[in-house]
Design a protein around this motif. Structure first.
Motif, PDB file in Angstrom:
ATOM      1  N   SER A  78       0.844  -1.192   0.000  1.00  0.00           N
ATOM      2  CA  SER A  78       0.000   0.000   0.000  1.00  0.00           C
ATOM      3  C   SER A  78       0.878   1.240   0.000  1.00  0.00           C
ATOM      4  O   SER A  78       2.001   1.225   0.498  1.00  0.00           O
ATOM      5  N   THR A  79       0.345   2.314  -0.570  1.00  0.00           N
ATOM      6  CA  THR A  79       1.116   3.541  -0.679  1.00  0.00           C
ATOM      7  C   THR A  79       0.578   4.622   0.250  1.00  0.00           C
ATOM      8  O   THR A  79      -0.595   4.617   0.626  1.00  0.00           O
ATOM      9  N   THR A  80       1.452   5.538   0.608  1.00  0.00           N
ATOM     10  CA  THR A  80       1.050   6.707   1.365  1.00  0.00           C
ATOM     11  C   THR A  80       1.851   7.891   0.859  1.00  0.00           C
ATOM     12  O   THR A  80       2.996   7.724   0.415  1.00  0.00           O
ATOM     13  N   TYR A  81       1.242   9.056   0.897  1.00  0.00           N
ATOM     14  CA  TYR A  81       1.874  10.272   0.407  1.00  0.00           C
ATOM     15  C   TYR A  81       1.780  11.350   1.480  1.00  0.00           C
ATOM     16  O   TYR A  81       0.832  11.411   2.249  1.00  0.00           O
ATOM     17  N   THR A  82       2.763  12.226   1.483  1.00  0.00           N
ATOM     18  CA  THR A  82       2.683  13.401   2.338  1.00  0.00           C
ATOM     19  C   THR A  82       2.153  14.576   1.515  1.00  0.00           C
ATOM     20  O   THR A  82       2.081  14.515   0.280  1.00  0.00           O
ATOM     21  N   ASP A  83       1.816  15.645   2.205  1.00  0.00           N
ATOM     22  CA  ASP A  83       1.330  16.835   1.508  1.00  0.00           C
ATOM     23  C   ASP A  83       2.385  17.394   0.559  1.00  0.00           C
ATOM     24  O   ASP A  83       2.053  18.037  -0.443  1.00  0.00           O
ATOM     25  N   SER A  84       3.641  17.146   0.855  1.00  0.00           N
ATOM     26  CA  SER A  84       4.721  17.661   0.009  1.00  0.00           C
ATOM     27  C   SER A  84       4.695  17.062  -1.393  1.00  0.00           C
ATOM     28  O   SER A  84       5.245  17.646  -2.321  1.00  0.00           O
TER      29      SER A  84
END
Length: 131
Positions: free
Chosen positions: A56-62
């Motif tokens: 699974s993937t996760t992203y930051t606001d950046s």
């Protein structure tokens, strides 16, 4: 020994795209979470995106919705697709790996105060975006 090697950086114009690669060696790829970070001139290293152990993937606001992480397990390669690049994306981009067991821990370790806790880093690849 775990080794990470980034490539794919370069100098581009604003609005263009790049794909960064990170080739891993020396360990079982599926046993490690992997992430992308960057460090802009005069700024702290910041997390962008990561895969957990389940894929699974996760992203930051950046990541700003313009960056996409992907991987090829057979090639033991992690990618970061950078779209619609802006001058403020100019930075040294790194991949990192460690055995992080949960998504919540992974998301926390993408925070600005935690990069030193990641066990393995590549040497980075430079992205320079001109207006």
């Amino acid at each position: 020994q775990v080794r990470l090697m980034e490539s794919g950086g370069g100098s581009v114009q604003a609005g263009e795209s790049l794909t960064l690669s990170c080739v891993a060696s020396g360990y079982v790829h599926s046993d490690y979470s992997m992430a992308w970070f960057r460090r802009a001139p005069g700024k702290q290293r910041e997390g962008l995106a990561a895969f957990d152990l389940d894929g699974s993937t996760t992203y930051t606001d950046s990541a700003n919705g313009r960056f996409t992480i992907s991987k090829d397990n057979a090639k033991k390669t992690l990618y970061l697709h950078l779209n619609d690049l802006k001058p403020e994306d100019t930075a040294l981009y790194f991949c990192a790996a460690d055995k992080i067991k949960t998504m919540s821990a992974l998301q926390a370790l993408l925070g600005p105060e935690f990069p030193p806790l990641w066990g393995f880093w590549g040497q980075g690849t430079q992205v320079t975006v001109s207006a």
